[in-house]
Motif scaffolding. Structure first.
Motif, PDB file in Angstrom:
ATOM      1  N   PHE A 284       0.826  -1.210   0.000  1.00  0.00           N
ATOM      2  CA  PHE A 284       0.000   0.000   0.000  1.00  0.00           C
ATOM      3  C   PHE A 284       0.862   1.263   0.000  1.00  0.00           C
ATOM      4  CE2 PHE A 284      -2.588   3.051   2.661  1.00  0.00           C
ATOM      5  CZ  PHE A 284      -3.477   3.405   1.660  1.00  0.00           C
ATOM      6  N   VAL A 285       1.853   1.353   0.886  1.00  0.00           N
ATOM      7  CA  VAL A 285       2.686   2.571   0.907  1.00  0.00           C
ATOM      8  C   VAL A 285       3.506   2.685  -0.369  1.00  0.00           C
ATOM      9  CG1 VAL A 285       2.821   2.704   3.433  1.00  0.00           C
ATOM     10  CG2 VAL A 285       4.648   1.577   2.179  1.00  0.00           C
ATOM     11  N   ASN A 286       3.755   1.561  -1.022  1.00  0.00           N
ATOM     12  CA  ASN A 286       4.516   1.572  -2.275  1.00  0.00           C
ATOM     13  C   ASN A 286       3.622   1.748  -3.505  1.00  0.00           C
ATOM     14  OD1 ASN A 286       6.923   1.240  -0.926  1.00  0.00           O
ATOM     15  ND2 ASN A 286       6.934  -0.980  -1.136  1.00  0.00           N
ATOM     16  N   SER A 287       2.355   2.082  -3.282  1.00  0.00           N
ATOM     17  CA  SER A 287       1.449   2.283  -4.424  1.00  0.00           C
ATOM     18  C   SER A 287       1.691   3.625  -5.112  1.00  0.00           C
ATOM     19  CB  SER A 287      -0.009   2.144  -3.989  1.00  0.00           C
ATOM     20  OG  SER A 287      -0.350   3.144  -3.044  1.00  0.00           O
ATOM     21  N   SER A 288       2.626   4.394  -4.592  1.00  0.00           N
ATOM     22  CA  SER A 288       3.133   5.577  -5.303  1.00  0.00           C
ATOM     23  C   SER A 288       4.645   5.450  -5.319  1.00  0.00           C
ATOM     24  CB  SER A 288       2.704   6.880  -4.623  1.00  0.00           C
ATOM     25  OG  SER A 288       3.371   7.036  -3.393  1.00  0.00           O
ATOM     26  N   VAL A 289       5.239   5.747  -6.462  1.00  0.00           N
ATOM     27  CA  VAL A 289       6.683   5.551  -6.575  1.00  0.00           C
ATOM     28  C   VAL A 289       7.271   6.564  -7.554  1.00  0.00           C
ATOM     29  CG1 VAL A 289       6.437   3.755  -8.347  1.00  0.00           C
ATOM     30  CG2 VAL A 289       8.509   3.827  -6.973  1.00  0.00           C
ATOM     31  N   GLY A 290       8.426   7.100  -7.170  1.00  0.00           N
ATOM     32  CA  GLY A 290       9.169   7.978  -8.065  1.00  0.00           C
ATOM     33  C   GLY A 290      10.054   7.137  -8.966  1.00  0.00           C
ATOM     34  N   LEU A 291      10.125   7.520 -10.230  1.00  0.00           N
ATOM     35  CA  LEU A 291      10.924   6.798 -11.214  1.00  0.00           C
ATOM     36  C   LEU A 291      11.952   7.738 -11.826  1.00  0.00           C
ATOM     37  CD1 LEU A 291       7.997   4.954 -13.026  1.00  0.00           C
ATOM     38  CD2 LEU A 291       9.578   3.962 -11.368  1.00  0.00           C
ATOM     39  N   PRO A 292      12.977   7.203 -12.491  1.00  0.00           N
ATOM     40  CA  PRO A 292      13.961   8.062 -13.147  1.00  0.00           C
ATOM     41  C   PRO A 292      13.300   8.989 -14.165  1.00  0.00           C
ATOM     42  CG  PRO A 292      14.734   5.790 -13.096  1.00  0.00           C
ATOM     43  CD  PRO A 292      13.307   5.780 -12.620  1.00  0.00           C
ATOM     44  N   GLY A 293      13.948  10.101 -14.396  1.00  0.00           N
ATOM     45  CA  GLY A 293      13.449  11.051 -15.382  1.00  0.00           C
ATOM     46  C   GLY A 293      12.284  11.871 -14.883  1.00  0.00           C
ATOM     47  N   GLY A 294      12.111  11.932 -13.576  1.00  0.00           N
ATOM     48  CA  GLY A 294      11.025  12.729 -13.023  1.00  0.00           C
ATOM     49  C   GLY A 294       9.656  12.112 -13.192  1.00  0.00           C
ATOM     50  N   GLN A 295       9.594  10.842 -13.582  1.00  0.00           N
ATOM     51  CA  GLN A 295       8.305  10.176 -13.733  1.00  0.00           C
ATOM     52  C   GLN A 295       7.795   9.738 -12.367  1.00  0.00           C
ATOM     53  OE1 GLN A 295       9.458   7.089 -16.550  1.00  0.00           O
ATOM     54  NE2 GLN A 295       8.201   8.113 -18.094  1.00  0.00           N
TER      55      GLN A 295
END
Length: 199
Positions: free
Chosen positions: A25-36
């Motif tokens: 649940f806490v990982n249901s939002s994630v930052g990705l490379p390239g500002g995604q």
């Protein structure tokens, strides 16, 4: 407008997510490379899908934006508690209050009912309007179980920026996925190649 999310963009569950739903649940939002950025609770439809996939709501629950907002809020409070646990800081009082409020939303005891033909029986009610409360309570309870268990010693943040996920560390592994581990190793190798000793 929310961009459609492809399965290729969504990282696999982090280590420990199979044991603790709250970690997923806490990982249901994630930052990705390239500002995604991916938010699996970004819209009512994706929130309903996430809840359904995790056994917390039927596919036709009809999650509204107010429900999705409450879930995202609980997620941020849990992230704050996870961060406090990982860094050894005191828990933010607002986050504790929010989790305790979510824990109190759903009754834990099955109520007594009486059927005219078969007599008394016990069952936990779950009308449609209570689906969100039950989901919030279940997620908060699972997070509380994790934070108070011996496994909390293994809770850590992914060591590969910009990733924002949490995991349960196994051995020396500090990354939530192979992709993050590869990215961290590549960044270290690049730093070694480009680092020139000062003269």
């Amino acid at each position: 407008m929310d961009e459609p999310q492809t399965d290729e963009a969504v990282p696999p569950p982090a280590p420990g997510a199979e044991e603790y739903l709250a970690l997923d649940f806490v990982n249901s939002s994630v930052g990705l490379p390239g500002g995604q950025y991916i938010d699996l609770l970004g819209t009512p439809a994706t929130t309903n899908q996430w809840l359904t996939e995790h056994g917390l709501a039927p596919a036709d629950a009809g999650v509204q934006e107010t429900c999705a907002t409450q879930l995202r809020s609980l997620r941020e409070h849990l992230r704050a508690l996870f961060a406090a646990r990982v860094t050894g800081r005191p828990a933010p009082p607002g986050a504790l209050s929010a989790v305790n409020h979510a824990l109190s939303k759903a009754p834990t005891a099955a109520l007594l009912h009486w059927d005219e033909k078969s007599g008394p029986y016990r069952a936990t009610p779950c009308p449609t309007h209570e689906i969100l409360d039950r989901a919030l309570a279940a997620l908060a309870a699972n997070a509380a179980d994790l934070l108070t268990s011996p496994d909390a010693e293994r809770l850590t943040a992914c060591g590969s920026p910009p990733c924002t996920r949490y995991l349960l560390r196994h051995g020396r592994r500090q990354w939530c996925s192979v992709r993050c581990g590869d990215r961290a190793r590549a960044a270290r190798a690049y730093a070694r190649r480009t680092h020139t000793p000062s003269a």
